[in-house]
Scaffold this motif. Structure first.
Motif, short mmCIF file in Angstrom:
data_model
loop_
_atom_site.label_atom_id
_atom_site.label_comp_id
_atom_site.label_asym_id
_atom_site.label_seq_id
_atom_site.Cartn_x
_atom_site.Cartn_y
_atom_site.Cartn_z
N VAL A 19 0.86 -1.18 0.00
CA VAL A 19 0.00 0.00 0.00
C VAL A 19 0.89 1.23 0.00
N LEU A 22 -3.24 0.63 -3.86
CA LEU A 22 -2.88 -0.74 -3.50
C LEU A 22 -2.29 -1.42 -4.72
N ALA A 51 -7.08 1.90 -3.20
CA ALA A 51 -6.97 1.22 -1.91
C ALA A 51 -8.27 1.23 -1.12
#
Length: 1441
Positions: free
Chosen positions: A476, A483, A498
């Motif tokens: 991340v 991500l 993400a």
């Protein structure tokens, strides 16, 4: 990086009550019980399976399992490996020392898998170089679980195993055993043996009682003398008080206590058993008076010598000890018992969570290194992740479960099973809002980490299938927005939102390298942070790391050949300055921008595959897991950088000083740089790429010097010889007339303007070069490429005690370097192997090492009064990175700044200039001239912009002022405190950030407040001049010319600084404490210690480097050499030893393989002028060799090497002895004196056989004896010998010494013109027999021409001549090849091929050569110049030479 603690360990026994020693896979760890401090013994390549101490705890033996079964012997106090050997093929299971440490017994397997018992001789292992011999060995078919040497007899051992107990004895080189009659106990599994304590003075072994334990609970008492069972006891557990049925247990019924280990003291017996109990029994085993229960079976117990502590180790990885007096138990170590799969750090509470294949998740404290929590599950945990702020962690299991735990309450908060296979990656977002997990079946799951840890989204076939990408399949970004994961296939890296897992970008890495024939796959991904936050790093199966733009997916950069095998883990520091990669069981630290001169630093310690590596949250450490948990100190430079621009200096001597050196050629790239297409990359990527440019061409780049392409830089004509395409000397054949003639071009010399005469300060700290009259030969030919050189420098013996701060040592990296003459020696302290960095032609005055120990700078004065030369060396490769030349005299002091961005050099009294350089380009930034001589300078250890100097004018506090386009040095001079009685400041060192310690010529130490620039404290620390100061924490080290090294406690000084009422002239010696003191063999000139000032290395003017250990109050010679001139050197006949002798009256014998000093014979107030060894057939086997030496008082002394004592002293001369030689068969000793008398003496009784006065009145310079019959002129004899004298006369004799016959065979006189009296006198007359034809006499000396003559005894004439460029001061003929080594006064060692005249010049010496000697085999060559002893290896003959 430096490793400071590790888990887990394989249990093994302790030594003392203060320390415990145990192995952790391939590393042996010594841990202090009170503090937990660890010391490492590194060298094994496989798991250590056995350990043993001798009775005095000075020798430690360790053995590794696997193939081969290597055994290492260690000097335990010093921590160095003394010997390594392998006799067993594999599976060494037991080691045992005798009490005195003279023998070591080991049990293992041979190549046929049979049990092999070996006994080694370790009596002389401390001499370093002695081969550890096998005294005896024996094969046995019985099982041997434990074997111990009897403490009362080195020749007796006891072993036990399944169904057997045997007594062993070594006699006459054979190892034999006899079984103990076990009667009705033959089927027992015996586990350990122990001897009865309390009777150390019993003279006979039959008075000893031997105890043997078993898994059935039986303890057998064995009569050692009768080899019979004396008594049998069986230990039974306590019966339960309540139960449905109770039966009385008898001797033969009931479950006995399965005993794994047993240990006896004079008052109790300790047992460790399978039920997890450590029990202390009365000696009659009537009852247990103390016990401790453990979590697993106790595999080892050992009681301290005083019986107050009992150590216990369990098979579950726990280590602790029982305090008998207080009845308390302390746990020293807990550990995983299987491979560690993943880890995660809690930066808030400094906790570390680890998941292991042993089924447990453990929480450790990163400061105390103690285990805090242990979570055990029936399912196997494989992933773990800490929440970034909350005190909870999540764990992924092989079943696919993901569980979230609260650490404080040890409760499970949530459980999810969205995965069908093993969890391969698990992490929280940096913001703490979300959690992500990836499974081996391809599922990617998003969780809400704020509230109830509920599942937000599940994606199938999102990540690549399989487990080989764990744990780096997910990453991340630092801002928690992006991500990245490997999937949906191993060839694709996907970037997603993400928060929602919506796909943003896909990068196919299989097509990035079109030149590869195999498709590349991704193994691990990692986001960078800081200024390079837009980068995604991908490790691939092709052993590459790819830099990919997270915005465009373009390839920004790639690095190939990252590891020899796959890179399994990546980590980037928060400031994106460093990159960690793991692979090949090693970790590499990379400069993220790839702008440094070195690619990566490699650190080793793991023996199996590393699972994960990462930075600690504070970026001060690194954690790596796999076979163990390793904590590493991260010793990188601080994040702040100084932006240094070049300050253009005016032209001086017609040259622009861009880097202190005239530029000779434009720098050319060795490889064409790659050019990336960045036209489509956005502004962010272009900005990042601008700072990561691999090749920038600009006008300013011309100030950066080209890298020196070799280990021997020559910056200007005054520093080095000329080069030539071919090197031949004129050879004249006078019998078969043919000649080769070559000419050599003259060499142009530069003239330097003479500096104004300065007065040398009366201060031993100030470097004073040794007076030399020899000048370097300007016509010498530069050596050919290394592969074509016939000589290779193998070893440099000695240390230049005339230098100042000319030794560096880093306890963290192991870098150890010192100077000898003009050679910089880099030595491995463990193996003694040397690397020689040759770039100077004058004596090296001082050294400086960068803080990362990757760079070492050496300085030496210029030739013929020219500018000094500073060489900057890459320690790992040995290459010279740069050379600078600025100071007109010698360089007195050098230093690197704390961040290694700046480099400081200080000239000596003749040119007291402080020069500041950029340590990257070595471009001169600024200079300041002092009003008087400066003795020492140093940077602040905390602020790179602050430095200080001391000298005759007092203390100088300096600030580096960095402006836009220039750098200025701003000095503030502070006078010497009035209370010193007029003494000058000579040395300095920084304490804390605000403290500066200075030493004076009167022995005072002054303490300065750097902020106020005032002295607030002084005390008398010595009676002489203090030349060395070192401060670490609250301790101060002082070294002076009184030979004293003192350690002071200065903890109260900081409090005194804060007291505004403290007077600057008050003698506050009562506030410091003298803790320890050591008297050395000379004035202290250099010192390097560890961070705690516990151990270090100190150099003295006596030419000795000492290892100092304050904790053990010990001092050991590491490097030893002659302080004064070395007159002669000689190899023994078998070349196992060599001897050197010097003007200081010392005769030193060295071991050839290790070059360690074996013995030193000292004669006071006399000089030792010559040395020789007994020839090979002169002594019967076992009698030992002798070495004979001649002294300035006319005596001969014969020493026997085996006993280390003088065997005989003879007085055949009244004048100094100038030459000595044994006859070819060792019957007599021939010696010659300065008055020309040659005396033949009998070495057995010392009688004089005859005196020859043919050379009377002339100094005899050469004696040589050879074995040859010569009957052409009717003379009988089996030996020829010759003598050469300074009047150019050579006498040749035929002798038969058993018959006391000696006849003159020939008398040679070589004509010469009258000597004009130049210099110290005419060159010496040297003569020797030709090794390939003793009928030829080779001569050189003062004559009409400078030449080497070959005289035929048969033809009575000179048959060949070889011209020389200068007069020879020494020469030696190779007994193997037609090679002649010639030493010149002009510091040149010439190797000449006698047939063709082809030669090679070698210039490593800083003074004229006075001796050179080939070894008897011709494989080695000595060259001596003043106190410099160089050992060369003669390479095999190359037909192209």
């Amino acid at each position: 990086m430096s490793c400071f603690v590790l888990h887990p360990y394989r249990p093994c026994g302790p030594n003392r009550a203060t320390r415990v020693v145990y192995p952790c896979h391939a590393i042996v760890v010594s841990m202090t019980i009170s503090s937990g401090q660890q010391k490492f013994f590194i060298g094994h390549t496989d798991k250590v399976s056995a350990l043993a101490f001798d009775g005095s705890t000075t020798l430690l033996a360790s053995a590794q399992t696997g193939n081969p079964g290597v055994v290492r012997l260690w000097d335990y106090p010093e921590g160095s490996c003394l010997a390594m050997f392998k006799t067993h093929h594999h599976s060494v299971s037991s080691l045992s020392f005798s009490y005195r440490g003279h023998i070591l017994c080991g049990v293992g397997k041979d190549r046929h898998n049979k049990t092999l018992v070996v006994v080694w001789d370790t009596a002389h292992v401390n001499r370093r170089g002695e081969v550890v011999a096998v005294l005896a060995k024996a094969h046995t078919d019985v099982d041997v679980r434990t074997m111990k040497v009897a403490h009362f007899d080195d020749t007796r051992m006891v072993s036990c195993g399944r169904d057997n107990i045997r007594l062993w004895r070594m006699r006459g080189g054979a190892l034999r055993s006899c079984p103990v009659d076990l009667e009705g106990y033959r089927s027992l599994d015996f586990t350990d043996v122990a001897f009865e304590q309390g009777h150390p003075d019993d003279p006979e072994p039959q008075d000893r009682t031997l105890y043997v334990s078993s898994l059935s609970g039986h303890i057998l008492e064995i009569d050692y003398g009768q080899v019979l069972i004396k008594n049998v006891r069986r230990l039974l557990p306590s019966q339960p008080v309540h139960g449905p049925r109770r039966e009385k247990w008898t001797f033969n019924t009931g479950p006995g206590i399965a005993i794994n280990s047993i240990s006896f003291t004079s008052s109790f017996c300790a047992t460790g058993s399978e039920d997890g109990f450590l029990r202390l029994w009365h000696l009659d085993f009537s009852s247990v008076f103390l016990e401790a229960e453990h979590e697993g079976p106790v595999s080892l117990v050992a009681a301290s010598d005083d019986g107050l502590q009992v150590l216990a180790a369990t098979s579950t990885g726990n280590l602790g000890y029982l305090n008998v007096s207080s009845r308390g138990y302390n746990t020293l170590m807990r550990s995983h018992t299987s491979r560690v799969l993943a880890f995660s750090c809690d930066g808030v509470r400094r906790h570390l969570a680890t998941a292991s294949a042993d089924g447990s998740v453990r929480i450790w404290h990163m400061d105390s290194l103690q285990q805090l929590y242990d979570f055990v599950s029936e399912d196997s945990p494989c992933m773990v992740a800490f929440h970034p702020s909350l005190q909870l962690f999540s764990c992924g299991f092989s079943s696919g479960l993901v569980r979230v735990f609260d650490v404080r309450s040890a409760e499970m908060l949530a459980e999810h099973k969205q995965h069908r296979g093993e969890v391969v990656s698990l992490l929280f977002s940096p913001s703490g809002e979300f959690m992500y997990s990836a499974g081996s079946a391809g599922f990617l799951v998003l969780y809400d980490a704020d509230d109830d840890h509920s599942v937000l989204r599940v994606q199938g076939n999102a990540v690549a299938h399989g487990t080989e990408r764990a744990p780096g399949a997910l990453t991340v970004s630092r801002d928690s927005r992006c991500l990245a994961f490997i999937g949906p296939s191993e060839y694709i890296v996907t970037l997603a939102d993400a928060r929602t897992l919506d796909e943003l970008l896909r990068v196919d890495i299989s097509i990035l390298d079109v030149a590869s024939s195999r498709l590349d796959t991704a193994l691990s991904v990692c986001f960078s942070s800081g200024p390079s936050e837009g980068h995604l790093l991908v490790a691939t199966s092709a052993n590459k790391v790819l830099w990919i733009s997270s915005k465009t997916g373009r390839l920004l950069r790639e690095v190939s050949e990252v590891h020899k095998q796959r890179c399994v883990s990546l980590a980037v520091s928060k400031d994106s300055r460093y990159l960690l990669t793991a692979g090949d069981d090693a970790i590499k630290v990379w400069d993220y921008e790839m702008l440094l001169n070195i690619s990566a630093q490699k650190v080793i310690g793991h023996t199996q595959c590393i699972q994960q590596v990462g930075f600690t949250p504070d970026q001060m450490g690194v954690v790596s897991v796999g076979d163990a948990i390793f904590f590493w100190d991260f010793l990188a430079k601080p994040a702040h950088h100084l932006t240094l621009k070049s300050q253009r200096k005016p032209e001086e001597d017609g040259l622009v000083l861009s880097n202190g050196m005239p530029r000779r050629a434009a720098p050319l790239p060795s490889v064409s740089p790659p050019r990336w297409d960045i036209s489509a990359i956005d502004a962010v990527d272009q900005e990042v790429l601008g700072s990561l440019s691999l090749c920038e061409d600009s006008e300013g780049s011309s100030s950066v010097p080209a890298q020196v392409p070799g280990p021997t830089p020559s910056p200007d004509p005054s520093h080095g010889p000329q080069s030539a395409s071919s090197s031949f000397l004129k050879v004249t054949e006078l019998v078969d007339a043919s000649s080769l003639r070559t000419t050599q071009s003259p060499y142009l010399l530069e003239k330097e303007s003479e500096a104004k005469e300065q007065i040398r300060p009366d201060c031993y700290k100030h470097f004073t070069p040794r007076y030399k009259t020899a000048l370097l030969d300007r016509t010498a030919v530069a050596p050919p490429p290394e592969e074509e050189q016939r000589l290779s420098l193998k070893a440099v013996i000695g240390y230049n005690g005339n230098g100042r701060d000319n030794m560096v040592w880093s306890p963290d990296t192991g870098v150890f370097a010192y100077s000898c003459g003009c050679v910089l020696v880099v030595e491995n302290l463990h193996t003694g192997a040397q690397r020689h960095l040759v770039g100077h032609t004058e004596e090296i005055s001082t050294l400086a090492a960068s803080n990362d120990s990757l760079t070492v700078a050496s300085a030496a004065a210029g030739s013929r009064g020219g500018r000094s030369l500073i060489c900057v060396w890459d320690v790992q490769s040995g290459a010279c990175r740069n050379t600078v030349s600025y100071h007109r005299g010698a360089v007195q002091s050098m230093a690197f700044s704390r961040d290694d961005l700046l480099f400081l050099s200080v000239g000596d009294f003749s040119d007291p200039v402080v020069a500041l350089w950029s340590s990257r380009t070595f471009q001169l930034l600024s200079t300041v001239r002092a009003e008087g001589p400066l003795h020492h300078a140093a940077f602040s250890p905390t602020r790179a912009s602050q430095l200080a100097c001391v000298g005759s004018q007092g203390a100088l506090f300096c600030l580096v002022d960095s402006k836009l386009h220039e750098v200025d040095l701003k000095f503030q001079r502070v006078a010497t405190p009035a209370g010193l009685g007029g003494a000058k400041l000579t040395s300095l060192c920084y304490g804390t950030d605000a403290l500066l310690f200075t030493g004076s010529g009167g022995g005072h130490v002054c303490v300065w407040d750097c902020q106020r620039q005032r002295c607030f404290m002084t005390w008398r620390a010595d009676n002489g001049e203090i030349g060395v100061l070192l401060c670490r924490r609250h301790r101060l080290l002082t070294g002076s010319n009184t030979r004293r090294l003192r350690l002071w406690g200065v903890e109260a000084v900081e409090a005194l600084r804060l007291d505004k009422q403290a007077s600057s002239t008050t003698h506050s010696g009562a506030r410091v404490l003298l803790e320890q003191e050591i008297l050395l063999d000379g004035a202290v000139v250099s010192a390097a210690f560890d961070e705690a000032l516990h151990m270090g290395i100190v150099g003295t003017t006596a030419g000795t480097l000492w290892y100092i250990n304050w904790l053990e109050r010990s001092s050991i010679r590491l490097i030893s050499g002659h302080k004064t001139q070395v007159n002669d050197a000689a190899f023994s006949a078998d070349e196992s030893h060599f001897a050197t002798c010097g003007e200081d009256g010392s005769l030193r014998v060295w071991s050839s393989p290790s070059r360690e000093l074996v013995v030193q014979f000292q004669v006071l107030n006399q000089g030792c002028s010559c040395v020789c060894w007994t020839p090979a057939p002169a002594h019967p086997p076992g009698a030992g060799v002798c070495v004979a030496a001649g002294y300035s008082d006319g005596t001969l002394r014969i020493f026997r090497l085996a006993s280390g004592e003088m065997e005989r002293k003879l007085q055949p001369h009244r004048a100094p002895v100038t030459a000595i030689q044994y006859s070819a068969h060792g019957h007599v000793i021939l010696s010659a004196g300065k008055n020309g008398l040659v005396v033949v003496s009998n070495p057995e009784n010392g009688n004089t056989v005859c005196v020859l006065n043919d050379h009377k009145g002339a100094l005899v310079t050469s004696l040589q004896c050879v074995a040859k019959q010569y009957k052409q002129f009717g003379l009988e004899g089996n030996e020829l010998w010759l003598a050469a004298s300074s009047d150019r006369r050579v006498s040749v004799w035929a002798a038969d010494w058993p018959k006391i016959k000696c006849d003159l065979l020939d008398w040679l006189t070589f004509p010469a013109p009258a000597y004009n009296g130049e210099g110290e006198g005419p060159p010496p007359s040297l003569a020797a027999f030709c090794p390939t034809d003793p009928g030829l006499v080779v001569y050189t000396g003062y004559a009409v021409e400078k030449e080497i003559s070959f005289y035929s005894l048969a033809r009575k004439q000179v048959v060949r001549k070889i011209a020389l460029p200068h007069w020879a001061t020494c020469f030696s003929l190779s007994p193997k090849d037609p090679l002649i080594a010639v030493g010149l006064k002009e510091r040149v060692l010439k190797l000449i091929q006698s047939s063709s005249g082809q030669f090679q010049d070698f210039l490593p010496h800083s003074d004229s050569l006075q001796a050179c000697r080939f070894s008897p085999s011709g494989g080695f060559l000595f060259s001596l110049a003043y106190n410099e002893i160089y050992l060369w290896e003669v390479k095999a003959h190359d037909p192209q030479l």
